[in-house]
Design a protein around this motif. Sequence first.
Motif, PDB file in Angstrom:
ATOM      1  N   LEU A  29      -2.679   4.270 -12.102  1.00 44.47           N
ATOM      2  CA  LEU A  29      -2.109   4.080 -10.778  1.00 44.47           C
ATOM      3  C   LEU A  29      -1.425   2.729 -10.691  1.00 44.47           C
ATOM      4  O   LEU A  29      -2.058   1.701 -10.862  1.00 44.47           O
ATOM      5  CB  LEU A  29      -3.228   4.169  -9.737  1.00 44.47           C
ATOM      6  N   HIS A  30      -0.124   2.753 -10.478  1.00 47.79           N
ATOM      7  CA  HIS A  30       0.621   1.519 -10.267  1.00 47.79           C
ATOM      8  C   HIS A  30       0.631   1.241  -8.777  1.00 47.79           C
ATOM      9  O   HIS A  30       0.713   2.147  -7.969  1.00 47.79           O
ATOM     10  CB  HIS A  30       2.054   1.658 -10.769  1.00 47.79           C
ATOM     11  N   ARG A  31       0.584  -0.023  -8.394  1.00 40.89           N
ATOM     12  CA  ARG A  31       0.593  -0.376  -6.987  1.00 40.89           C
ATOM     13  C   ARG A  31       1.809  -1.237  -6.690  1.00 40.89           C
ATOM     14  O   ARG A  31       1.994  -2.274  -7.304  1.00 40.89           O
ATOM     15  CB  ARG A  31      -0.679  -1.122  -6.629  1.00 40.89           C
ATOM     16  N   PHE A  32       2.602  -0.790  -5.737  1.00 40.13           N
ATOM     17  CA  PHE A  32       3.796  -1.497  -5.334  1.00 40.13           C
ATOM     18  C   PHE A  32       3.733  -1.761  -3.844  1.00 40.13           C
ATOM     19  O   PHE A  32       3.018  -1.090  -3.113  1.00 40.13           O
ATOM     20  CB  PHE A  32       5.066  -0.696  -5.658  1.00 40.13           C
ATOM     21  N   ALA A  33       4.511  -2.738  -3.381  1.00 37.34           N
ATOM     22  CA  ALA A  33       4.547  -3.091  -1.967  1.00 37.34           C
ATOM     23  C   ALA A  33       5.993  -3.211  -1.513  1.00 37.34           C
ATOM     24  O   ALA A  33       6.885  -3.502  -2.310  1.00 37.34           O
ATOM     25  CB  ALA A  33       3.821  -4.409  -1.737  1.00 37.34           C
ATOM     26  N   TYR A  34       6.219  -2.986  -0.211  1.00 33.20           N
ATOM     27  CA  TYR A  34       7.565  -3.150   0.338  1.00 33.20           C
ATOM     28  C   TYR A  34       7.486  -3.541   1.806  1.00 33.20           C
ATOM     29  O   TYR A  34       6.452  -3.376   2.451  1.00 33.20           O
ATOM     30  CB  TYR A  34       8.396  -1.875   0.173  1.00 33.20           C
ATOM     31  N   THR A  35       8.593  -4.056   2.300  1.00 29.89           N
ATOM     32  CA  THR A  35       8.741  -4.386   3.715  1.00 29.89           C
ATOM     33  C   THR A  35      10.220  -4.344   4.067  1.00 29.89           C
ATOM     34  O   THR A  35      11.076  -4.321   3.185  1.00 29.89           O
ATOM     35  CB  THR A  35       8.139  -5.770   4.045  1.00 29.89           C
ATOM     36  N   GLU A  36      10.520  -4.318   5.358  1.00 30.83           N
ATOM     37  CA  GLU A  36      11.905  -4.309   5.823  1.00 30.83           C
ATOM     38  C   GLU A  36      12.250  -5.657   6.436  1.00 30.83           C
ATOM     39  O   GLU A  36      11.410  -6.296   7.038  1.00 30.83           O
ATOM     40  CB  GLU A  36      12.140  -3.232   6.893  1.00 30.83           C
ATOM     41  N   THR A  37      13.507  -6.044   6.298  1.00 32.17           N
ATOM     42  CA  THR A  37      14.016  -7.266   6.917  1.00 32.17           C
ATOM     43  C   THR A  37      15.520  -7.129   7.059  1.00 32.17           C
ATOM     44  O   THR A  37      16.118  -6.146   6.628  1.00 32.17           O
ATOM     45  CB  THR A  37      13.645  -8.514   6.086  1.00 32.17           C
ATOM     46  N   MET A  38      16.141  -8.112   7.665  1.00 37.64           N
ATOM     47  CA  MET A  38      17.589  -8.162   7.784  1.00 37.64           C
ATOM     48  C   MET A  38      18.072  -9.383   7.009  1.00 37.64           C
ATOM     49  O   MET A  38      17.416 -10.425   7.018  1.00 37.64           O
ATOM     50  CB  MET A  38      18.024  -8.274   9.247  1.00 37.64           C
ATOM     51  N   SER A  39      19.206  -9.271   6.331  1.00 39.10           N
ATOM     52  CA  SER A  39      19.742 -10.397   5.575  1.00 39.10           C
ATOM     53  C   SER A  39      21.250 -10.470   5.783  1.00 39.10           C
ATOM     54  O   SER A  39      21.820  -9.685   6.519  1.00 39.10           O
ATOM     55  CB  SER A  39      19.403 -10.260   4.094  1.00 39.10           C
ATOM     56  N   SER A  82      10.208 -15.268  -5.437  1.00 36.73           N
ATOM     57  CA  SER A  82       9.086 -15.227  -4.516  1.00 36.73           C
ATOM     58  C   SER A  82       8.402 -16.583  -4.506  1.00 36.73           C
ATOM     59  O   SER A  82       8.383 -17.291  -5.502  1.00 36.73           O
ATOM     60  CB  SER A  82       8.087 -14.154  -4.959  1.00 36.73           C
ATOM     61  N   CYS A  83       7.830 -16.924  -3.384  1.00 34.46           N
ATOM     62  CA  CYS A  83       7.116 -18.201  -3.292  1.00 34.46           C
ATOM     63  C   CYS A  83       5.718 -18.088  -3.886  1.00 34.46           C
ATOM     64  O   CYS A  83       4.996 -19.070  -3.972  1.00 34.46           O
ATOM     65  CB  CYS A  83       7.039 -18.643  -1.833  1.00 34.46           C
ATOM     66  N   ARG A  84       5.342 -16.911  -4.317  1.00 38.45           N
ATOM     67  CA  ARG A  84       4.016 -16.673  -4.868  1.00 38.45           C
ATOM     68  C   ARG A  84       3.914 -17.263  -6.270  1.00 38.45           C
ATOM     69  O   ARG A  84       4.785 -17.073  -7.105  1.00 38.45           O
ATOM     70  CB  ARG A  84       3.795 -15.163  -4.903  1.00 38.45           C
ATOM     71  N   ARG A  85       2.848 -17.975  -6.549  1.00 36.60           N
ATOM     72  CA  ARG A  85       2.666 -18.597  -7.860  1.00 36.60           C
ATOM     73  C   ARG A  85       1.191 -18.522  -8.226  1.00 36.60           C
ATOM     74  O   ARG A  85       0.346 -19.072  -7.528  1.00 36.60           O
ATOM     75  CB  ARG A  85       3.134 -20.046  -7.811  1.00 36.60           C
ATOM     76  N   LYS A  86       0.885 -17.833  -9.318  1.00 30.26           N
ATOM     77  CA  LYS A  86      -0.487 -17.716  -9.795  1.00 30.26           C
ATOM     78  C   LYS A  86      -0.511 -17.962 -11.294  1.00 30.26           C
ATOM     79  O   LYS A  86       0.375 -17.502 -12.008  1.00 30.26           O
ATOM     80  CB  LYS A  86      -1.046 -16.316  -9.518  1.00 30.26           C
ATOM     81  N   THR A 134       2.974 -10.804   6.014  1.00 33.03           N
ATOM     82  CA  THR A 134       1.946 -10.461   5.033  1.00 33.03           C
ATOM     83  C   THR A 134       2.556 -10.271   3.650  1.00 33.03           C
ATOM     84  O   THR A 134       2.000 -10.708   2.655  1.00 33.03           O
ATOM     85  CB  THR A 134       1.218  -9.178   5.467  1.00 33.03           C
ATOM     86  N   PHE A 135       3.720  -9.621   3.587  1.00 34.58           N
ATOM     87  CA  PHE A 135       4.385  -9.360   2.311  1.00 34.58           C
ATOM     88  C   PHE A 135       4.771 -10.657   1.613  1.00 34.58           C
ATOM     89  O   PHE A 135       4.603 -10.789   0.404  1.00 34.58           O
ATOM     90  CB  PHE A 135       5.639  -8.515   2.551  1.00 34.58           C
ATOM     91  N   LEU A 136       5.250 -11.625   2.371  1.00 36.39           N
ATOM     92  CA  LEU A 136       5.670 -12.883   1.757  1.00 36.39           C
ATOM     93  C   LEU A 136       4.486 -13.696   1.239  1.00 36.39           C
ATOM     94  O   LEU A 136       4.651 -14.537   0.373  1.00 36.39           O
ATOM     95  CB  LEU A 136       6.460 -13.726   2.766  1.00 36.39           C
TER      96      LEU A 136
END
Length: 138
Positions: A29-39, A82-86, A134-136
């Motif tokens: 099972l692969h897990r992916f995430a998404y969200t909507e925004t305007m750019s 992404s601003c995420r860093r691990k 939450t997505f960010l």
Amino acid sequence: MPRLFDLPYIPNRKGIQQRHRNLSKYRMLHRFAYTETMSGLKDDIPTLLFYAPFALLKDTCEYLCRMMTGSVEDMIITPSHSCRRKNGKIYWRQEVQIIGLDTDFLSMESLSQMIIHRMETICNCKIRHYRLETFLNL
């Protein structure tokens, strides 16, 4: 020799693990995430943000653009930082910009559901929707 972006997405249906990786309970099972925004310059371009493989998004968007020629003019996929860093690694997310959406025929919510359903058809995955804040911070 084919270029990297010309290759289709091949899902890991048999749960084959890479060497030196622990087997997980959900190995198929692969897990992916998404969200909507305007750019865009005036926030006029509807955009979907994904944590998903580029090849899977490319195959999905190509299929939908061919299927809905008059309703969607173009879908542009661009990687964004992404601003995420691990663990010293910086993660990337994919932006899908929907250009020329015919809102009289198709809404943004129904188009995003079509994209999600096509991704689930191609790959054995679970795709979760998050609010933008939450997505960010995932």
